[in-house]
Design a protein around this motif. Structure first.
Motif, PDB file in Angstrom:
ATOM      1  N   ALA A  53      76.743  95.999  32.144  1.00 28.21           N
ATOM      2  CA  ALA A  53      77.580  97.059  32.703  1.00 28.21           C
ATOM      3  C   ALA A  53      78.999  96.937  32.153  1.00 28.21           C
ATOM      4  CB  ALA A  53      77.598  96.964  34.224  1.00 28.21           C
ATOM      5  N   VAL A  54      79.747  98.016  32.279  1.00 29.58           N
ATOM      6  CA  VAL A  54      81.140  98.019  31.853  1.00 29.58           C
ATOM      7  C   VAL A  54      81.903  97.013  32.715  1.00 29.58           C
ATOM      8  CG1 VAL A  54      83.241  99.415  31.715  1.00 29.58           C
ATOM      9  CG2 VAL A  54      81.039 100.398  31.055  1.00 29.58           C
ATOM     10  N   GLY A  55      82.738  96.201  32.063  1.00 22.94           N
ATOM     11  CA  GLY A  55      83.516  95.194  32.764  1.00 22.94           C
ATOM     12  C   GLY A  55      82.917  93.801  32.688  1.00 22.94           C
ATOM     13  N   ASP A  56      81.694  93.678  32.211  1.00 22.89           N
ATOM     14  CA  ASP A  56      81.057  92.366  32.076  1.00 22.89           C
ATOM     15  C   ASP A  56      81.676  91.599  30.913  1.00 22.89           C
ATOM     16  OD1 ASP A  56      79.374  93.044  34.117  1.00 22.89           O
ATOM     17  OD2 ASP A  56      77.613  93.358  32.849  1.00 22.89           O
ATOM     18  N   THR A  57      81.779  90.298  31.082  1.00 21.50           N
ATOM     19  CA  THR A  57      82.228  89.427  29.996  1.00 21.50           C
ATOM     20  C   THR A  57      80.989  88.984  29.234  1.00 21.50           C
ATOM     21  OG1 THR A  57      84.084  88.658  31.309  1.00 21.50           O
ATOM     22  CG2 THR A  57      83.459  87.300  29.442  1.00 21.50           C
ATOM     23  N   VAL A  58      81.040  89.111  27.921  1.00 16.75           N
ATOM     24  CA  VAL A  58      79.879  88.788  27.095  1.00 16.75           C
ATOM     25  C   VAL A  58      80.237  87.743  26.045  1.00 16.75           C
ATOM     26  CG1 VAL A  58      78.798  91.039  27.397  1.00 16.75           C
ATOM     27  CG2 VAL A  58      80.321  90.683  25.471  1.00 16.75           C
ATOM     28  N   LEU A  59      79.219  87.010  25.628  1.00 21.26           N
ATOM     29  CA  LEU A  59      79.323  86.087  24.506  1.00 21.26           C
ATOM     30  C   LEU A  59      78.454  86.649  23.399  1.00 21.26           C
ATOM     31  CD1 LEU A  59      80.098  83.333  23.213  1.00 21.26           C
ATOM     32  CD2 LEU A  59      78.042  82.408  24.283  1.00 21.26           C
ATOM     33  N   THR A  60      79.032  86.858  22.232  1.00 21.36           N
ATOM     34  CA  THR A  60      78.263  87.419  21.125  1.00 21.36           C
ATOM     35  C   THR A  60      77.545  86.299  20.383  1.00 21.36           C
ATOM     36  OG1 THR A  60      80.093  87.243  19.550  1.00 21.36           O
ATOM     37  CG2 THR A  60      79.954  89.274  20.845  1.00 21.36           C
ATOM     38  N   THR A  61      76.606  86.684  19.533  1.00 18.51           N
ATOM     39  CA  THR A  61      75.861  85.697  18.758  1.00 18.51           C
ATOM     40  C   THR A  61      76.760  84.966  17.764  1.00 18.51           C
ATOM     41  OG1 THR A  61      75.209  87.426  17.208  1.00 18.51           O
ATOM     42  CG2 THR A  61      73.651  86.865  18.964  1.00 18.51           C
ATOM     43  N   SER A  62      77.901  85.550  17.428  1.00 18.46           N
ATOM     44  CA  SER A  62      78.828  84.886  16.511  1.00 18.46           C
ATOM     45  C   SER A  62      79.815  83.983  17.241  1.00 18.46           C
ATOM     46  CB  SER A  62      79.581  85.925  15.680  1.00 18.46           C
ATOM     47  OG  SER A  62      80.257  86.820  16.535  1.00 18.46           O
ATOM     48  N   GLY A  63      79.742  83.928  18.589  1.00 15.55           N
ATOM     49  CA  GLY A  63      80.569  82.994  19.337  1.00 15.55           C
ATOM     50  C   GLY A  63      81.836  83.568  19.928  1.00 15.55           C
ATOM     51  N   PHE A  64      82.011  84.869  19.895  1.00 19.03           N
ATOM     52  CA  PHE A  64      83.215  85.486  20.447  1.00 19.03           C
ATOM     53  C   PHE A  64      82.976  85.939  21.878  1.00 19.03           C
ATOM     54  CE2 PHE A  64      83.732  86.374  15.853  1.00 19.03           C
ATOM     55  CZ  PHE A  64      84.929  85.713  15.659  1.00 19.03           C
ATOM     56  N   TYR A  65      83.977  85.716  22.737  1.00 21.15           N
ATOM     57  CA  TYR A  65      83.934  86.221  24.107  1.00 21.15           C
ATOM     58  C   TYR A  65      84.703  87.524  24.163  1.00 21.15           C
ATOM     59  CZ  TYR A  65      82.216  81.749  25.831  1.00 21.15           C
ATOM     60  OH  TYR A  65      81.453  80.638  26.069  1.00 21.15           O
ATOM     61  N   GLY A  66      84.171  88.480  24.916  1.00 23.84           N
ATOM     62  CA  GLY A  66      84.838  89.766  25.054  1.00 23.84           C
ATOM     63  C   GLY A  66      84.404  90.463  26.322  1.00 23.84           C
ATOM     64  N   THR A  67      85.018  91.613  26.569  1.00 27.04           N
ATOM     65  CA  THR A  67      84.725  92.408  27.754  1.00 27.04           C
ATOM     66  C   THR A  67      84.156  93.753  27.317  1.00 27.04           C
ATOM     67  OG1 THR A  67      86.572  91.367  28.876  1.00 27.04           O
ATOM     68  CG2 THR A  67      85.706  93.358  29.868  1.00 27.04           C
ATOM     69  N   ALA A  97      74.860  86.241  25.778  1.00 26.33           N
ATOM     70  CA  ALA A  97      75.002  85.876  27.188  1.00 26.33           C
ATOM     71  C   ALA A  97      75.920  86.873  27.883  1.00 26.33           C
ATOM     72  CB  ALA A  97      75.561  84.471  27.322  1.00 26.33           C
ATOM     73  N   VAL A  98      75.663  87.092  29.172  1.00 25.20           N
ATOM     74  CA  VAL A  98      76.458  88.027  29.970  1.00 25.20           C
ATOM     75  C   VAL A  98      76.915  87.309  31.228  1.00 25.20           C
ATOM     76  CG1 VAL A  98      76.437  90.189  31.266  1.00 25.20           C
ATOM     77  CG2 VAL A  98      75.164  90.018  29.131  1.00 25.20           C
ATOM     78  N   GLU A  99      78.190  87.511  31.567  1.00 30.95           N
ATOM     79  CA  GLU A  99      78.721  86.969  32.817  1.00 30.95           C
ATOM     80  C   GLU A  99      79.321  88.125  33.599  1.00 30.95           C
ATOM     81  OE1 GLU A  99      82.452  84.303  33.670  1.00 30.95           O
ATOM     82  OE2 GLU A  99      80.816  83.079  32.895  1.00 30.95           O
ATOM     83  N   LYS A 100      78.813  88.319  34.792  1.00 28.98           N
ATOM     84  CA  LYS A 100      79.288  89.399  35.659  1.00 28.98           C
ATOM     85  C   LYS A 100      80.668  89.018  36.211  1.00 28.98           C
ATOM     86  CE  LYS A 100      75.563  91.935  35.488  1.00 28.98           C
ATOM     87  NZ  LYS A 100      75.558  93.266  34.923  1.00 28.98           N
ATOM     88  N   PRO A 101      81.518  89.991  36.529  1.00 30.17           N
ATOM     89  CA  PRO A 101      82.849  89.699  37.078  1.00 30.17           C
ATOM     90  C   PRO A 101      82.800  88.891  38.375  1.00 30.17           C
ATOM     91  CG  PRO A 101      82.720  91.992  36.430  1.00 30.17           C
ATOM     92  CD  PRO A 101      81.346  91.422  36.296  1.00 30.17           C
ATOM     93  N   GLU A 102      81.772  89.094  39.234  1.00 31.49           N
ATOM     94  CA  GLU A 102      81.667  88.347  40.477  1.00 31.49           C
ATOM     95  C   GLU A 102      81.440  86.865  40.205  1.00 31.49           C
ATOM     96  OE1 GLU A 102      78.718  90.797  40.119  1.00 31.49           O
ATOM     97  OE2 GLU A 102      80.397  92.182  40.148  1.00 31.49           O
ATOM     98  N   GLU A 103      80.662  86.567  39.184  1.00 31.12           N
ATOM     99  CA  GLU A 103      80.374  85.170  38.831  1.00 31.12           C
ATOM    100  C   GLU A 103      81.619  84.473  38.329  1.00 31.12           C
ATOM    101  OE1 GLU A 103      77.277  85.322  35.955  1.00 31.12           O
ATOM    102  OE2 GLU A 103      75.798  86.151  37.346  1.00 31.12           O
TER     103      GLU A 103
END
Length: 107
Positions: A53-67, A97-103
């Protein structure tokens, strides 16, 4: 002559039966230790990407974290870092990988 022919064909049939049993055992081993875990992992990843969902923090396969800031079919737009101008469109498959804002708040 006929006794030798029937004996050799019987031993050949027994040899084929043993080989077939080993092939079935080998296929069963490969299924439970190679194919099935890959299928489970693919289902898990598809479930993760479908809940993106929009607003989730993600880790890409290349190692970058983003929203995630936008989602369209197979493409997501991810914002990296504090710079609001760094927005990159990428395929959903590039998310590992996905991290929800609540987590993130609980940690």
């Amino acid at each position: 002559m006929s006794i030798l022919a029937s004996t050799s064909s019987a031993s050949t049939a027994a040899g084929w039966g043993g080989m077939i049993i080993w092939l079935v055992v080998l296929f069963g081993f490969m299924y439970f230790f190679m194919i099935r875990p890959q299928q489970k992992e693919a289902k898990k990843k598809n479930a993760m990407l479908s809940e993106l969902a929009v607003g989730d923090t993600v880790l890409t396969t290349s190692g970058f974290y983003g929203t995630v800031i936008d989602i369209a079919d197979d493409t997501v737009i991810v914002e990296f870092g504090n710079n609001k101008n760094c927005r990159i469109p990428m395929q959903k498959a590039a998310i590992s990988a996905v991290e929800k804002p609540e987590e993130a708040m609980e940690k």
